[in-house]
Design a protein around this motif. Sequence first.
Motif, PDB file in Angstrom:
ATOM      1  N   LEU A  22       0.827  -1.216   0.000  1.00 55.48           N
ATOM      2  CA  LEU A  22       0.000   0.000   0.000  1.00 55.48           C
ATOM      3  C   LEU A  22       0.853   1.254   0.000  1.00 55.48           C
ATOM      4  CD1 LEU A  22      -2.691  -1.092   2.633  1.00 55.48           C
ATOM      5  CD2 LEU A  22      -3.001  -0.923   0.148  1.00 55.48           C
ATOM      6  N   LEU A  23       2.033   1.174   0.591  1.00 57.45           N
ATOM      7  CA  LEU A  23       2.978   2.292   0.570  1.00 57.45           C
ATOM      8  C   LEU A  23       3.769   2.334  -0.727  1.00 57.45           C
ATOM      9  CD1 LEU A  23       4.371   1.942   4.184  1.00 57.45           C
ATOM     10  CD2 LEU A  23       3.651   4.114   3.229  1.00 57.45           C
ATOM     11  N   LEU A  24       4.074   1.161  -1.248  1.00 55.27           N
ATOM     12  CA  LEU A  24       4.986   1.071  -2.388  1.00 55.27           C
ATOM     13  C   LEU A  24       4.404   1.627  -3.677  1.00 55.27           C
ATOM     14  CD1 LEU A  24       7.718   0.018  -3.463  1.00 55.27           C
ATOM     15  CD2 LEU A  24       6.560  -2.148  -3.972  1.00 55.27           C
ATOM     16  N   TRP A  25       3.166   1.225  -4.026  1.00 60.87           N
ATOM     17  CA  TRP A  25       2.636   1.570  -5.345  1.00 60.87           C
ATOM     18  C   TRP A  25       2.520   3.085  -5.590  1.00 60.87           C
ATOM     19  CZ3 TRP A  25       4.023  -2.073  -8.018  1.00 60.87           C
ATOM     20  CH2 TRP A  25       3.752  -3.413  -7.726  1.00 60.87           C
ATOM     21  N   PRO A  26       1.998   3.883  -4.655  1.00 61.13           N
ATOM     22  CA  PRO A  26       1.962   5.329  -4.924  1.00 61.13           C
ATOM     23  C   PRO A  26       3.351   5.955  -4.992  1.00 61.13           C
ATOM     24  CG  PRO A  26       1.160   4.858  -2.713  1.00 61.13           C
ATOM     25  CD  PRO A  26       1.262   3.547  -3.413  1.00 61.13           C
ATOM     26  N   SER A  27       4.287   5.441  -4.203  1.00 60.67           N
ATOM     27  CA  SER A  27       5.658   5.968  -4.260  1.00 60.67           C
ATOM     28  C   SER A  27       6.295   5.675  -5.612  1.00 60.67           C
ATOM     29  CB  SER A  27       6.506   5.357  -3.136  1.00 60.67           C
ATOM     30  OG  SER A  27       6.011   5.715  -1.869  1.00 60.67           O
ATOM     31  N   LEU A  28       6.104   4.459  -6.114  1.00 62.22           N
ATOM     32  CA  LEU A  28       6.656   4.114  -7.426  1.00 62.22           C
ATOM     33  C   LEU A  28       5.965   4.903  -8.535  1.00 62.22           C
ATOM     34  CD1 LEU A  28       7.257   0.248  -7.321  1.00 62.22           C
ATOM     35  CD2 LEU A  28       8.807   2.125  -6.744  1.00 62.22           C
ATOM     36  N   ALA A  29       4.650   5.073  -8.424  1.00 62.90           N
ATOM     37  CA  ALA A  29       3.941   5.868  -9.427  1.00 62.90           C
ATOM     38  C   ALA A  29       4.492   7.284  -9.462  1.00 62.90           C
ATOM     39  CB  ALA A  29       2.442   5.887  -9.117  1.00 62.90           C
ATOM     40  N   ALA A  30       4.748   7.871  -8.283  1.00 60.35           N
ATOM     41  CA  ALA A  30       5.308   9.225  -8.226  1.00 60.35           C
ATOM     42  C   ALA A  30       6.712   9.262  -8.815  1.00 60.35           C
ATOM     43  CB  ALA A  30       5.327   9.707  -6.778  1.00 60.35           C
ATOM     44  N   LEU A  31       7.514   8.226  -8.572  1.00 55.82           N
ATOM     45  CA  LEU A  31       8.851   8.157  -9.175  1.00 55.82           C
ATOM     46  C   LEU A  31       8.764   8.197 -10.689  1.00 55.82           C
ATOM     47  CD1 LEU A  31      10.948   5.484  -7.206  1.00 55.82           C
ATOM     48  CD2 LEU A  31      11.481   7.907  -7.481  1.00 55.82           C
ATOM     49  N   CYS A 260     -15.014  -6.906   5.351  1.00 53.26           N
ATOM     50  CA  CYS A 260     -14.253  -5.653   5.494  1.00 53.26           C
ATOM     51  C   CYS A 260     -12.755  -5.925   5.525  1.00 53.26           C
ATOM     52  CB  CYS A 260     -14.683  -4.914   6.762  1.00 53.26           C
ATOM     53  SG  CYS A 260     -16.360  -4.248   6.693  1.00 53.26           S
ATOM     54  N   PHE A 261     -12.361  -7.011   6.216  1.00 55.21           N
ATOM     55  CA  PHE A 261     -10.932  -7.326   6.298  1.00 55.21           C
ATOM     56  C   PHE A 261     -10.399  -7.773   4.936  1.00 55.21           C
ATOM     57  CE2 PHE A 261      -7.317  -9.964   8.098  1.00 55.21           C
ATOM     58  CZ  PHE A 261      -6.543  -8.852   8.408  1.00 55.21           C
ATOM     59  N   LYS A 262     -11.198  -8.527   4.205  1.00 57.68           N
ATOM     60  CA  LYS A 262     -10.780  -8.930   2.861  1.00 57.68           C
ATOM     61  C   LYS A 262     -10.643  -7.701   1.960  1.00 57.68           C
ATOM     62  CE  LYS A 262     -11.896 -11.873  -1.076  1.00 57.68           C
ATOM     63  NZ  LYS A 262     -12.796 -12.918  -1.640  1.00 57.68           N
ATOM     64  N   ALA A 263     -11.590  -6.773   2.077  1.00 59.03           N
ATOM     65  CA  ALA A 263     -11.527  -5.551   1.272  1.00 59.03           C
ATOM     66  C   ALA A 263     -10.246  -4.795   1.547  1.00 59.03           C
ATOM     67  CB  ALA A 263     -12.744  -4.675   1.563  1.00 59.03           C
ATOM     68  N   PHE A 264      -9.870  -4.705   2.818  1.00 55.20           N
ATOM     69  CA  PHE A 264      -8.611  -4.031   3.158  1.00 55.20           C
ATOM     70  C   PHE A 264      -7.422  -4.758   2.543  1.00 55.20           C
ATOM     71  CE2 PHE A 264      -4.895  -4.210   5.966  1.00 55.20           C
ATOM     72  CZ  PHE A 264      -4.459  -2.894   5.844  1.00 55.20           C
ATOM     73  N   ARG A 265      -7.389  -6.076   2.694  1.00 55.96           N
ATOM     74  CA  ARG A 265      -6.218  -6.845   2.269  1.00 55.96           C
ATOM     75  C   ARG A 265      -5.995  -6.819   0.761  1.00 55.96           C
ATOM     76  NH1 ARG A 265      -6.676 -11.792   2.656  1.00 55.96           N
ATOM     77  NH2 ARG A 265      -8.749 -12.096   3.527  1.00 55.96           N
ATOM     78  N   ILE A 266      -7.042  -6.627  -0.029  1.00 59.77           N
ATOM     79  CA  ILE A 266      -6.879  -6.655  -1.484  1.00 59.77           C
ATOM     80  C   ILE A 266      -6.654  -5.266  -2.072  1.00 59.77           C
ATOM     81  CG2 ILE A 266      -8.233  -8.757  -1.727  1.00 59.77           C
ATOM     82  CD1 ILE A 266     -10.577  -7.032  -2.687  1.00 59.77           C
ATOM     83  N   ASN A 267      -6.540  -4.246  -1.224  1.00 63.48           N
ATOM     84  CA  ASN A 267      -6.389  -2.889  -1.733  1.00 63.48           C
ATOM     85  C   ASN A 267      -5.120  -2.668  -2.540  1.00 63.48           C
ATOM     86  OD1 ASN A 267      -7.956  -0.223  -1.336  1.00 63.48           O
ATOM     87  ND2 ASN A 267      -8.619  -1.497   0.376  1.00 63.48           N
ATOM     88  N   HIS A 268      -4.093  -3.460  -2.250  1.00 61.62           N
ATOM     89  CA  HIS A 268      -2.848  -3.263  -2.988  1.00 61.62           C
ATOM     90  C   HIS A 268      -3.032  -3.494  -4.486  1.00 61.62           C
ATOM     91  CE1 HIS A 268      -1.965  -7.616  -3.476  1.00 61.62           C
ATOM     92  NE2 HIS A 268      -2.603  -7.729  -2.317  1.00 61.62           N
ATOM     93  N   TRP A 269      -4.059  -4.283  -4.859  1.00 64.97           N
ATOM     94  CA  TRP A 269      -4.313  -4.488  -6.289  1.00 64.97           C
ATOM     95  C   TRP A 269      -4.810  -3.199  -6.949  1.00 64.97           C
ATOM     96  CZ3 TRP A 269      -2.037  -8.216  -8.549  1.00 64.97           C
ATOM     97  CH2 TRP A 269      -1.810  -9.416  -7.881  1.00 64.97           C
ATOM     98  N   LEU A 270      -5.566  -2.400  -6.214  1.00 66.73           N
ATOM     99  CA  LEU A 270      -5.996  -1.105  -6.750  1.00 66.73           C
ATOM    100  C   LEU A 270      -4.793  -0.191  -6.914  1.00 66.73           C
ATOM    101  CD1 LEU A 270      -8.231   0.813  -7.639  1.00 66.73           C
ATOM    102  CD2 LEU A 270      -8.594   1.406  -5.241  1.00 66.73           C
ATOM    103  N   GLY A 271      -3.901  -0.191  -5.927  1.00 68.50           N
ATOM    104  CA  GLY A 271      -2.680   0.608  -6.043  1.00 68.50           C
ATOM    105  C   GLY A 271      -1.832   0.171  -7.223  1.00 68.50           C
ATOM    106  N   PHE A 272      -1.722  -1.152  -7.418  1.00 72.67           N
ATOM    107  CA  PHE A 272      -0.959  -1.661  -8.561  1.00 72.67           C
ATOM    108  C   PHE A 272      -1.610  -1.257  -9.876  1.00 72.67           C
ATOM    109  CE2 PHE A 272      -0.593  -4.979 -11.822  1.00 72.67           C
ATOM    110  CZ  PHE A 272       0.767  -4.883 -12.091  1.00 72.67           C
ATOM    111  N   THR A 273      -2.931  -1.281  -9.928  1.00 75.69           N
ATOM    112  CA  THR A 273      -3.649  -0.906 -11.146  1.00 75.69           C
ATOM    113  C   THR A 273      -3.350   0.536 -11.529  1.00 75.69           C
ATOM    114  OG1 THR A 273      -5.431  -2.471 -10.629  1.00 75.69           O
ATOM    115  CG2 THR A 273      -5.937  -0.725 -12.215  1.00 75.69           C
TER     116      THR A 273
END
Length: 283
Positions: A22-31, A260-273
């Motif tokens: 969740l931290l990585l994808w926006p940082s890489l996108a900004a890079l 709700c917990f599953k929704a949280f855990r899969i959020n990294h796929w939205l960041g990757f998208t």
Amino acid sequence: MPTRLSLYLDLIRWNRPAGWLLLLWPSLAALWVAAGGFPGWHLLAVFALGTILMRSAGCCVNDVADREFDKHVKRTAQRPVTSGKVSPREALAVGAVLALVAFALVLTTNLLTVWMSFAALAIALIYPYAKRVVSMPQAVLGVAFSFGVPMAFAAVQSQVPLLAWVLLVGNLFWVLAYDTEYAMVDRDDDLRIGMKTSAITLGAYDVPAVIAFYLIYLAIWSAALWAVVNPVVWVAMLVGALAQVAWHFQLIKDRGREGCFKAFRINHWLGFTVFAGVALGLR
């Protein structure tokens, strides 16, 4: 008995990589945005490794700060610090070592990025205690989890343009979305122990607020980057992202803990998208 290494790995959530993704994808996108394309292996390594290290260090601080509260929450009661298997001093020592290694990586960039790393550290240290006094502590977490965006611009361009801050604000809404989903899992426990969270503050409006946060995040990033991305690629990304938002709605609409917990855990796929839309769509 678990070994010290296994306890430390549990302390930093090594077997749950969703947190640092969740931290990585926006940082890489900004890079990628800051560099106008691939930023080079050096910065890619610095930000990828630094993200993992700092998120791990943050877990150590968070578990020490919340150890008395976590005893009363079923999901967190067996964490190493809360259960007494790792002492608070030991956990803080592990966190300090990880933060120092991350700082060593930052020292290979430039002076502006080094100075910004101190601000990022300060915000990360404030967050665990914000949950005692701030009705929407997820907003504080949003700043902490989005600070890799201006740092990426600083590392590439030796300056932080307005675009970086706009992207930070947009990413903050994404953090509000997924961390409210996370807070919805523990709402009953948090109400009992007096913890403040966005799920409690939003009350009956939690589900529509989460969806609104997702849409605001995508709208801000789209508006900010529209001039520099291929519109066909970006629209394709948005279709995939919005489909995931719809999936999240299905998971959280009944406010069940598992959904709700599953929704949280899969959020990294939205960041990757979104990252894929940036990496493939920059022109």
